[in-house]
Design a protein around this motif. Sequence first.
Motif, short mmCIF file in Angstrom:
data_model
loop_
_atom_site.label_atom_id
_atom_site.label_comp_id
_atom_site.label_asym_id
_atom_site.label_seq_id
_atom_site.Cartn_x
_atom_site.Cartn_y
_atom_site.Cartn_z
N PHE A 96 0.85 -1.19 0.00
CA PHE A 96 0.00 0.00 0.00
C PHE A 96 0.88 1.24 0.00
O PHE A 96 1.98 1.23 0.56
CB PHE A 96 -0.91 0.03 1.24
N LYS A 97 0.40 2.30 -0.63
CA LYS A 97 1.14 3.54 -0.65
C LYS A 97 0.18 4.70 -0.40
O LYS A 97 -0.87 4.80 -1.03
CB LYS A 97 1.83 3.74 -2.01
N VAL A 98 0.54 5.55 0.54
CA VAL A 98 -0.27 6.72 0.89
C VAL A 98 0.54 7.95 0.51
O VAL A 98 1.73 8.04 0.84
CB VAL A 98 -0.59 6.73 2.41
N PRO A 99 -0.07 8.91 -0.23
CA PRO A 99 -1.49 9.03 -0.56
C PRO A 99 -1.91 8.39 -1.88
O PRO A 99 -3.07 8.50 -2.26
CB PRO A 99 -1.68 10.56 -0.64
N ASP A 100 -1.02 7.73 -2.60
CA ASP A 100 -1.35 7.14 -3.90
C ASP A 100 -1.94 5.75 -3.69
O ASP A 100 -1.24 4.74 -3.85
CB ASP A 100 -0.11 7.09 -4.79
N TYR A 101 -3.23 5.70 -3.36
CA TYR A 101 -3.86 4.42 -3.10
C TYR A 101 -3.96 3.54 -4.35
O TYR A 101 -4.07 2.32 -4.25
CB TYR A 101 -5.27 4.64 -2.51
N ASN A 102 -3.95 4.14 -5.53
CA ASN A 102 -4.09 3.36 -6.76
C ASN A 102 -2.90 2.43 -7.01
O ASN A 102 -2.98 1.53 -7.85
CB ASN A 102 -4.27 4.29 -7.97
N SER A 103 -1.79 2.66 -6.32
CA SER A 103 -0.63 1.80 -6.50
C SER A 103 -0.67 0.56 -5.61
O SER A 103 0.23 -0.28 -5.67
CB SER A 103 0.65 2.58 -6.22
N SER A 104 -1.70 0.44 -4.78
CA SER A 104 -1.81 -0.72 -3.90
C SER A 104 -2.06 -1.98 -4.71
O SER A 104 -2.76 -1.96 -5.73
CB SER A 104 -2.96 -0.51 -2.90
N LYS A 105 -1.49 -3.09 -4.26
CA LYS A 105 -1.69 -4.35 -4.98
C LYS A 105 -1.54 -5.53 -4.03
O LYS A 105 -0.98 -5.41 -2.93
CB LYS A 105 -0.70 -4.47 -6.14
N LEU A 106 -2.04 -6.65 -4.49
CA LEU A 106 -1.96 -7.89 -3.72
C LEU A 106 -1.40 -8.98 -4.62
O LEU A 106 -1.85 -9.16 -5.76
CB LEU A 106 -3.35 -8.31 -3.21
N GLU A 107 -0.40 -9.70 -4.11
CA GLU A 107 0.22 -10.78 -4.87
C GLU A 107 0.16 -12.07 -4.06
O GLU A 107 0.43 -12.07 -2.86
CB GLU A 107 1.68 -10.45 -5.20
N VAL A 108 -0.18 -13.15 -4.73
CA VAL A 108 -0.22 -14.47 -4.10
C VAL A 108 0.71 -15.39 -4.89
O VAL A 108 0.62 -15.46 -6.12
CB VAL A 108 -1.64 -15.06 -4.06
N GLN A 109 1.59 -16.07 -4.19
CA GLN A 109 2.54 -16.99 -4.81
C GLN A 109 2.29 -18.41 -4.29
O GLN A 109 2.08 -18.60 -3.08
CB GLN A 109 3.98 -16.58 -4.51
N TYR A 110 2.32 -19.37 -5.21
CA TYR A 110 2.15 -20.78 -4.83
C TYR A 110 3.35 -21.58 -5.33
O TYR A 110 3.71 -21.48 -6.50
CB TYR A 110 0.87 -21.36 -5.42
N PHE A 111 3.96 -22.34 -4.44
CA PHE A 111 5.17 -23.10 -4.76
C PHE A 111 4.89 -24.60 -4.67
O PHE A 111 4.34 -25.06 -3.67
CB PHE A 111 6.30 -22.73 -3.80
N HIS A 112 5.27 -25.32 -5.72
CA HIS A 112 5.12 -26.77 -5.77
C HIS A 112 6.46 -27.35 -6.21
O HIS A 112 7.32 -26.64 -6.75
CB HIS A 112 4.01 -27.15 -6.76
N ASP A 113 6.65 -28.64 -5.98
CA ASP A 113 7.92 -29.26 -6.35
C ASP A 113 8.19 -29.20 -7.85
O ASP A 113 9.34 -29.30 -8.27
CB ASP A 113 7.94 -30.72 -5.90
N HIS A 114 7.15 -29.04 -8.66
CA HIS A 114 7.34 -29.01 -10.11
C HIS A 114 6.70 -27.79 -10.78
O HIS A 114 6.68 -27.72 -12.00
CB HIS A 114 6.78 -30.28 -10.75
N ALA A 115 6.20 -26.85 -9.99
CA ALA A 115 5.55 -25.68 -10.59
C ALA A 115 5.50 -24.54 -9.59
O ALA A 115 5.47 -24.74 -8.37
CB ALA A 115 4.14 -26.02 -11.04
#
Length: 276
Positions: A96-115
């Motif tokens: 998150f960034k204040v006051p530039d709320y439009n730059s906020s983002k969410l990232e999800v990472q998934y780790f597997h033995d082959h992917a």
Amino acid sequence: MSKGPGLFADIGKKARDLLTRDYNTDQKFSISTNTLSGVALTSTVLKKGVVHAADVSTQYKYRNALFDVKIDTDSNVMTTITITEILPSTKAIASFKVPDYNSSKLEVQYFHDHATVTATAALKQNPLVDLTATLGSPTISFGAEAGYDTTSRSFTKYNFGISVTKPDKCASIILGDKADSIKASYLQHLDESKRSAAVGEVYRKFSTNENVITVGGLYAVDHLTSVKAKLNSNGKLGALVQHEVLPKSIVTISGEIDTKTLEKYPRFGLSLALKP
């Protein structure tokens, strides 16, 4: 986390870092301290031309969560929260960034033995969505990434890559810019400690017939001092020296010159990072 392939962003990263990391023509000073409660504080001052900037960042780890807050002289407050194993083999990163709320983002990472799979979305009404996927193993991996604009309903990017990694070498090929460019790189370590290496990179942009070849190297003078240099086919020559003046505290002196316009003065940079 798994021992499978890395993220798509890791394809070609070792060669890219050797050719770009720590090269700068600015003056930068940073000092870090750790409190008894486990909070890490870092203060940074930067001089870029005639522009001066400074920021203070704090980092705190609590169980499986890492909190990072940075405040700069432009009154921007940037917060990053990283949570590992919120679900098995996953990592979530919210920024998150204040006051530039439009730059906020969410990232999800998934780790597997082959992917490895990641999904990133801007936290706004019509977000940009980025997806990446990597298949394979730590030795050889194939990856792809795509960006999608939900407002225009069009792809902003799609790239593909392959990476081969051995204990003493690594090579990669990335087809980028919506298949308009290709970049191939190769890195070879020259000693068992991996403190000396040679790297080469070839870049071609099909639409403009632009070709750039870059070669570089890293050499450890001793256990405290290392030098790096790079030269590309456009005549840009860069070099730097790093020395560990105190344990974990490093001073870096770097410079860059255009060998095709030697009448111009070379540009120099100085960086000093003090850590406890």
